[in-house]
Scaffold this motif. Structure first.
Motif, short mmCIF file in Angstrom:
data_model
loop_
_atom_site.label_atom_id
_atom_site.label_comp_id
_atom_site.label_asym_id
_atom_site.label_seq_id
_atom_site.Cartn_x
_atom_site.Cartn_y
_atom_site.Cartn_z
N ILE A 173 0.83 -1.20 0.00
CA ILE A 173 0.00 0.00 0.00
C ILE A 173 0.87 1.25 0.00
O ILE A 173 0.66 2.17 -0.80
N TYR B 226 -4.36 7.19 4.27
CA TYR B 226 -5.21 6.05 3.95
C TYR B 226 -6.24 5.83 5.05
O TYR B 226 -5.94 5.96 6.25
N CYS C 70 -6.41 -6.69 4.16
CA CYS C 70 -5.75 -5.95 3.08
C CYS C 70 -5.72 -6.79 1.81
O CYS C 70 -5.80 -8.02 1.85
N SER C 71 -5.60 -6.12 0.69
CA SER C 71 -5.49 -6.83 -0.59
C SER C 71 -4.16 -7.58 -0.65
O SER C 71 -3.17 -7.16 -0.06
N PRO D 236 -3.21 -2.24 -4.38
CA PRO D 236 -4.60 -1.81 -4.65
C PRO D 236 -4.68 -0.86 -5.83
O PRO D 236 -3.73 -0.14 -6.15
N TYR E 104 -7.13 2.25 -7.51
CA TYR E 104 -8.04 3.27 -7.00
C TYR E 104 -8.79 3.95 -8.13
O TYR E 104 -8.30 4.04 -9.26
N HIS F 22 -11.08 5.96 -4.06
CA HIS F 22 -11.55 4.79 -3.33
C HIS F 22 -11.01 3.51 -3.95
O HIS F 22 -10.77 3.44 -5.18
N ASN F 23 -10.80 2.51 -3.10
CA ASN F 23 -10.28 1.22 -3.54
C ASN F 23 -11.30 0.53 -4.44
O ASN F 23 -12.48 0.42 -4.09
N CYS G 120 -10.05 3.92 1.28
CA CYS G 120 -9.81 5.02 0.34
C CYS G 120 -8.45 5.64 0.61
O CYS G 120 -7.82 5.38 1.65
N ARG G 121 -8.00 6.45 -0.34
CA ARG G 121 -6.70 7.10 -0.25
C ARG G 121 -6.86 8.59 -0.52
O ARG G 121 -7.55 8.99 -1.44
#
Length: 553
Positions: A149, A177, A185-186, A190, A192, A205-206, A215-216
């Motif tokens: 991430i 984040y 977590c992925s 990720p 976005y 957003h993811n 989201c980031r």
């Protein structure tokens, strides 16, 4: 900064007297002799402390408070019995030792805390985030474990107080984040989708639903040093290394105000207890007060001789506790709370004169502010209403404020421009509006900002150039004392004391005036039964080391 720059050890103060009385450094509790793991001193992140007040204590005699702090690779969790008892530093409730990384920031979940369990999030220098329960000594989950991430240092971490499971992590990369503690977590980096862009702030957003991060936020091209929510949790302010203060509506992602330092990074910020002002500090060695109402700076103060690391409002003297300091110009001096003799060598001369205006009228202190920094000094500031009126209308507004005080002496109420603006902005924010356009003056029907005349551009961004700084109200320090042998990394105001943390690992507790008498009495009583022992003597008393094993990340 080299240790030699701090001056002589004899210059370190252990007490000082201000309007509300004398603050004294308490001898207990002491965390000076904590056994630590070897660390590279040049890589150790700033030492931070967090306090936890537990709910549902087993009995009235139980120690309900906890203190947590990071030193190098170690994370310590101790009971906090208050200012009148010592802590056995060889017996922490929990101790963690991390290899290959350093803990840099941490925060307790106040929404779900209990006597049996508490959620603690910890950010690290290499990017991961750990969720654990220090009461049960359990690691609950790791986030960004493979740094898929973000690979940069976690700079600031906080739970979102309006929820029970969400928290925010800001990184040196300039991204922040949003995580959900209940989601995994992925397993891959990720992807976005951009949701909103407002100025420099981009929120995405993811694309993978049900995965972290939710989201980031892209806040800056450089690192985010600190972020803080407003008291009503609707706005969030960011201090970043590019020198910007940005204030964003957390629900709509709209930038509602911003300011830029002329040079250097912005390292710290704090909201006033009523949410009307933001105080900032950084590499310009000054503090600046920014008005949420006017969306512009209104005051600045010079006292530090190096970077300002931490700045805090003392809400126990104004705001939540409902107390206000005031000074009256009479023959008895100006003491507002006693506690210090006139012969105190650390008394700051001229305090009383500064607190009374030229008309000799009552001048209530609106805010108490504290700042610490690389110069190992503690600086206290008292802010008055006159300090917070923007320069363009100060003449008439100051006259109105003086008239308000005169009327208050005769028991008559008077609504000053600042109080009118305070009520207006509070109602405005509660109504959910994004734009804050209320003017804090009684003699102007338009905004105080004029493009080009106050350092602002067409977007309302104010850059603090030298000319702009000269136009701001100058605030004088109430106290400026050296309090540490190393630079100070944290400042926390509590009801009974002020906590000062320095990079050498010292945690000092400065008792407030109302507590100094009881602290002195407790200290005298405990001299015979609390004789200091060396760590070797303490370890030899039980013949074994009871410190819990460390956790390797």
């Amino acid at each position: 900064m080299a240790a030699g720059h701090f001056g002589k050890t004899s210059d370190i103060k252990t007490q000082f007297t201000v309007r509300d009385g004398t603050y004294r450094q308490a001898s207990r509790p002491s965390f000076d002799r904590i056994p630590r793991s070897p660390s590279n001193a040049l890589r150790i992140p700033p030492i931070r402390a967090s306090f936890l007040n537990l709910k549902g204590a087993a009995s009235s005699s139980s120690v309900q408070e906890r203190i947590l702090f990071n030193i190098g690779r170690d994370l310590f969790f101790y009971p906090f019995p208050g200012l009148d008892k010592q802590v056995d530093v060889t017996r922490p409730l929990d101790k963690r030792v991390y290899k290959g990384t350093y803990p840099t920031c941490h925060d307790f979940n106040l929404m779900t805390r209990s006597w049996e369990s508490v959620q603690l999030i910890i950010g690290f220098s290499t990017g991961p985030v750990q969720l654990m329960n220090p009461i049960r000594r359990e690691v609950l989950r790791l986030f960004n474990e493979q740094t898929l991430i973000d690979k940069t240092q976690a700079m600031c971490i906080k739970w979102v107080q309006s929820t029970e499971a969400e928290f925010l992590v800001a990184h040196r990369s300039g991204y922040m984040y949003l995580y959900n503690a209940e989601l995994p977590c992925s397993s891959h980096p990720p992807h976005y989708a951009v949701t909103k862009q407002s100025g420099d702030v981009i929120v995405s957003h993811n694309k993978s639903k049900g995965k972290n991060p939710v989201c980031r936020w892209r806040i800056s091209q450089t690192g985010i040093n600190q972020f803080e929510f407003s008291p009503n949790l609707k706005l969030v302010a960011f201090a970043s290394q590019d020198g910007f203060l940005r204030v964003v509506n957390y629900e709509t992602y709209e930038v509602v105000g911003q300011m830029k330092m002329y040079f250097g990074g912005l390292l710290c910020l704090a909201w006033s207890p009523d949410g009307l002002y933001i105080a900032v500090g950084g590499e310009m060695d000054v503090i600046v007060i920014w008005s949420v109402v006017d969306r512009q700076p209104v005051a600045q103060g010079e006292a530090h001789r190096s970077w300002v690391n931490v700045i805090r409002f003392d809400s126990y003297l104004y705001g939540h506790a409902g107390r206000r300091l005031s000074v009256w110009n009479d023959d008895g001096g100006g003491g507002g709370g006693g506690g210090g003799g006139s012969g105190d060598e650390d008394r700051d001369e001229g305090d009383e004169e500064e607190a009374v205006n030229h008309d000799g009228l009552l001048q209530p202190v609106k805010y108490r502010l504290g700042s610490v920094g690389q110069d190992a000094h503690l600086v206290l500031w008292d802010l008055f209403e006159e300090d917070l009126i923007s320069g363009g209308v100060s003449s008439k507004s100051r006259s109105l404020l003086r008239a308000a005080r005169q009327l208050s002496l005769h028991g008559r109420s008077f609504r000053t421009p600042t109080t009118v603006a305070a009520a207006a902005v509070a109602n405005h924010i509660e109504a959910g509006n994004e734009e804050l356009t209320v003017t804090a003056t009684a003699d102007s029907s338009s905004s105080n900002r004029v493009d080009g005349e106050d350092g602002s551009d067409s977007s309302g961004l104010v850059t603090l150039t030298a000319s702009v700084m000269q136009e701001l109200n100058a605030v004088s320090p109430l106290v400026n004392k050296r309090v540490s042998s190393d630079y100070v990394t944290d400042l926390i105001f509590r009801e009974e004391c002020a906590v000062i943390v320095s990079q050498d690992g010292a945690i000092r507790f400065w008792a407030r005036p109302k507590c100094t008498d009881s602290i002195d009495a407790a200290s005298d009583e405990g001299k015979q039964q609390d004789q200091p022992r060396t760590l070797a003597e303490q370890a030899g008393s039980n013949g074994r080391d009871d410190s819990p094993p460390g956790t390797v990340v």
